[in-house]
Design an enzyme around this catalytic site. Structure first.
Site, PDB file in Angstrom:
ATOM      1  N   CYS A 169      45.481  34.852  56.134  1.00 45.08           N
ATOM      2  CA  CYS A 169      45.341  33.451  55.711  1.00 45.08           C
ATOM      3  C   CYS A 169      46.636  32.818  55.227  1.00 45.08           C
ATOM      4  O   CYS A 169      47.092  31.828  55.802  1.00 45.08           O
ATOM      5  CB  CYS A 169      44.283  33.365  54.618  1.00 45.08           C
ATOM      6  SG  CYS A 169      42.737  34.095  55.125  1.00 45.08           S
TER       7      CYS A 169
HETATM    8  C1  UGA Z   1      43.290  34.072  50.439  1.00 44.19           C
HETATM    9  C2  UGA Z   1      42.832  33.139  49.302  1.00 44.19           C
HETATM   10  O1  UGA Z   1      42.981  33.827  48.033  1.00 44.19           O
HETATM   11  C3  UGA Z   1      41.357  32.714  49.495  1.00 44.19           C
HETATM   12  O2  UGA Z   1      40.991  31.783  48.488  1.00 44.19           O
HETATM   13  C4  UGA Z   1      41.217  32.037  50.876  1.00 44.19           C
HETATM   14  O3  UGA Z   1      39.866  31.654  51.135  1.00 44.19           O
HETATM   15  C5  UGA Z   1      41.662  33.009  51.948  1.00 44.19           C
HETATM   16  O4  UGA Z   1      43.053  33.388  51.700  1.00 44.19           O
HETATM   17  C6  UGA Z   1      41.498  32.308  53.271  1.00 44.19           C
HETATM   18  O5  UGA Z   1      42.160  31.285  53.498  1.00 44.19           O
HETATM   19  O6  UGA Z   1      40.634  32.715  54.051  1.00 44.19           O
HETATM   20  P1  UGA Z   1      43.039  36.694  50.992  1.00 44.19           P
HETATM   21  O7  UGA Z   1      43.981  36.450  52.132  1.00 44.19           O
HETATM   22  O8  UGA Z   1      41.803  37.479  51.224  1.00 44.19           O
HETATM   23  O9  UGA Z   1      42.544  35.280  50.364  1.00 44.19           O
HETATM   24  O10 UGA Z   1      43.909  37.474  49.913  1.00 44.19           O
HETATM   25  P2  UGA Z   1      44.406  37.308  48.401  1.00 44.19           P
HETATM   26  O11 UGA Z   1      43.600  38.180  47.522  1.00 44.19           O
HETATM   27  O12 UGA Z   1      44.530  35.883  48.012  1.00 44.19           O
HETATM   28  O13 UGA Z   1      45.885  37.955  48.530  1.00 44.19           O
HETATM   29  C7  UGA Z   1      46.828  37.460  49.483  1.00 44.19           C
HETATM   30  C8  UGA Z   1      48.153  38.198  49.361  1.00 44.19           C
HETATM   31  O14 UGA Z   1      48.842  37.835  48.164  1.00 44.19           O
HETATM   32  C9  UGA Z   1      48.039  39.735  49.324  1.00 44.19           C
HETATM   33  O15 UGA Z   1      49.038  40.282  50.169  1.00 44.19           O
HETATM   34  C10 UGA Z   1      48.317  40.088  47.864  1.00 44.19           C
HETATM   35  O16 UGA Z   1      48.866  41.372  47.706  1.00 44.19           O
HETATM   36  C11 UGA Z   1      49.303  38.994  47.490  1.00 44.19           C
HETATM   37  N1  UGA Z   1      49.363  38.707  46.034  1.00 44.19           N
HETATM   38  C12 UGA Z   1      48.284  38.160  45.403  1.00 44.19           C
HETATM   39  C13 UGA Z   1      50.538  38.948  45.330  1.00 44.19           C
HETATM   40  O17 UGA Z   1      51.554  39.417  45.880  1.00 44.19           O
HETATM   41  N2  UGA Z   1      50.593  38.631  43.990  1.00 44.19           N
HETATM   42  C14 UGA Z   1      49.524  38.096  43.348  1.00 44.19           C
HETATM   43  O18 UGA Z   1      49.648  37.830  42.127  1.00 44.19           O
HETATM   44  C15 UGA Z   1      48.339  37.859  44.075  1.00 44.19           C
END
Ligand code: UGA
Length: 428
Positions: A266
């Site tokens: 995403c």
């Molecule tokens: C993300 C959004 O959080 C959802 O709200 C959205 O619906 C979704 O994309 C989408 O558009 O379908 P997702 O891709 O499942 O969800 O993953 P996240 O949990 O948001 O994490 C994304 C990335 O950011 C991961 O690689 C994670 O490791 C990284 N991350 C997250 C960080 O490096 N630091 C943080 O503090 C949080």
């Protein structure tokens, strides 16, 4: 209510099962017969906690899957949940969604009552007016009694079912009061038990809310990584700094974990798509471009830290974690991919481990070694890079003793530093 959901991928399957759980009759429509059969057997075509239970309960009862659009005119509302993959320039490929929009229009061409077609897929605001609405109306021919709305999704992989059932907000993008009311009726059973904010707006603004949401979160992480890199240069701990700024309600404590960056299906796709859409309008989105640049640089910084301690040519390097985040086997845009590429360029011998994501990575990189435990990966390694924050990496201890040289570069602040290892945090 009877709801039709076109597309049974990650979003389509989740919302179909959840709508059935809310008490609606749901018909899931997909061109793939194998997926249709799997759904009708009460099984999930994707791995997502809680989804199998919902499908087992509702399949053959309130939820039916089919390849035919016959149920569309009988339903009260149709959700389009078709993938919009990235083109090479970052823009989105609307081909499959446009075809489904037209087929939906055709299905309701002879319907007497007004029909609502809701876009669930993430699409740029201009594409609603220029591509998708015209496709629905092209299919519907003379029937002008069709409305196109937008209801973006904010589900996270790994917690999609619980995110659906307890959302922070619902965004209803409709072009009439009738369309907004219909979306209220769809979500009414959910709102009986949950207090979610409801945003009523037009379809284009609804789609921009989705992009702004993901672009903001990705930019927040990149900003934290940029500040984290400065902390590292000053020999400071970015996590201590972020914990303090997170106490400011205006910043909030969430998404402040710095490290090797963001991946997944995403954030990278959506940030690139909104950048490409902005360029189409001759606007240069400088902050979003920097957001991507900082993210691209984090694996390079990790490699530099490793190279400070290990001569990489011919060195055996363990890559711990291949999934883009824990609790998933999804490797799409995982930071492990550029990490492996960089290590290969340096002539390192790579041994990789992930609790669940080895198979997909093996398809991507068939020429590196994969092992079935972190201990096996560390055995004899000259260094290790930790790319995914799997809980099991937090308990690694004596396993480091078997390394040839115990150099640990942690990209997720998950490993516990100890005296016997040379430990470097990426931003701490
Ligand atoms: C993300 C959004 O959080 C959802 O709200 C959205 O619906 C979704 O994309 C989408 O558009 O379908 P997702 O891709 O499942 O969800 O993953 P996240 O949990 O948001 O994490 C994304 C990335 O950011 C991961 O690689 C994670 O490791 C990284 N991350 C997250 C960080 O490096 N630091 C943080 O503090 C949080």
């Amino acid at each position: 209510m009877h709801i039709t959901v076109i597309g049974s991928g990650y979003v389509g399957t989740t919302i179909a099962a959840c709508f059935a759980d809310l008490g609606h009759d749901v018909t899931a429509i997909d061109i793939d017969e194998e997926i249709v059969e799997t759904l009708n057997d009460g099984q999930s075509p994707i791995s997502e906690p809680g989804l199998d239970d919902l499908l087992e309960t509702h399949a053959g009862n309130r939820l039916e899957a089919t390849t035919s659009y016959d149920a569309v005119p009988e339903s009260d509302v149709t959700f389009l949940a078709i993938g919009t993959p990235s083109n090479d320039d970052g823009s989105i490929d609307l081909g499959a969604l446009e075809a489904a929009a037209e087929a939906t229009g055709e299905a309701v061409a002879d319907k007497d009552e007004r029909h609502l077609v809701v876009i669930k897929s993430t699409v740029t605001p201009p594409s609603i007016e220029t591509v998708l609405e015209p496709a629905v109306h092209r299919g519907a021919g003379e029937n002008e009694n069709i409305e196109v709305g937008m209801n973006p999704e904010f589900l996270r992989e790994g917690s999609a079912v619980s995110d659906f059932l307890s959302p922070d907000k619902l965004v209803f993008g409709a072009s009439s009061e009738w369309g907004t009311d219909r979306l209220h009726t769809v979500f009414e059973p959910l709102l009986e038990d949950h207090d979610a904010d409801i945003v009523e707006t037009d379809p284009q603004t609804a789609s921009m809310i989705k992009y702004a949401n993901n672009a903001f979160l990705a930019s927040k992480i990149s900003l934290v990584n940029d500040l984290g890199n400065i902390c590292k240069e000053f020999d400071l701990d970015a996590y201590e700094v972020m914990e303090a700024i997170g106490l400011d309600d205006r910043i909030s404590e969430q998404f402040l974990r710095s490290g090797v960056g963001w991946g997944g299906s995403c954030f990278p796709k959506d940030v690139n798509a909104i950048i490409a859409a902005a360029h189409e309008e001759d606007y240069d989105p400088a902050v979003l471009e920097a957001t991507v640049e900082v993210n691209d640089r984090q694996p390079e910084r990790m490699l530099e830290l490793l190279a400070d301690h290990v001569d990489l040519e011919g060195a055996r390097i363990a890559v711990l974690g291949l999934a883009f985040k824990p609790q998933t086997d999804d490797i799409r845009n995982s930071r492990a991919i550029p990490m492996i590429e960089l290590l290969k360029e340096q002539g390192a011998e790579i041994v990789a481990y992930d609790p669940v994501a080895v198979d997909p990575m093996q398809e991507r990189f068939p020429d590196i070694e994969y092992v079935s435990s972190a201990a096996d990966a560390l055995d004899g390694a000259d260094g290790t890079v930790v790319v995914t924050d799997w809980d099991e990496f937090a308990t690694l201890d004596e396993e480091f003793d078997t390394m040839a040289t115990p150099v640990v570069i942690d990209g997720r602040r998950i490993v516990q530093p100890r005296d016997e290892i040379t430990y470097e945090g990426l931003t701490w």
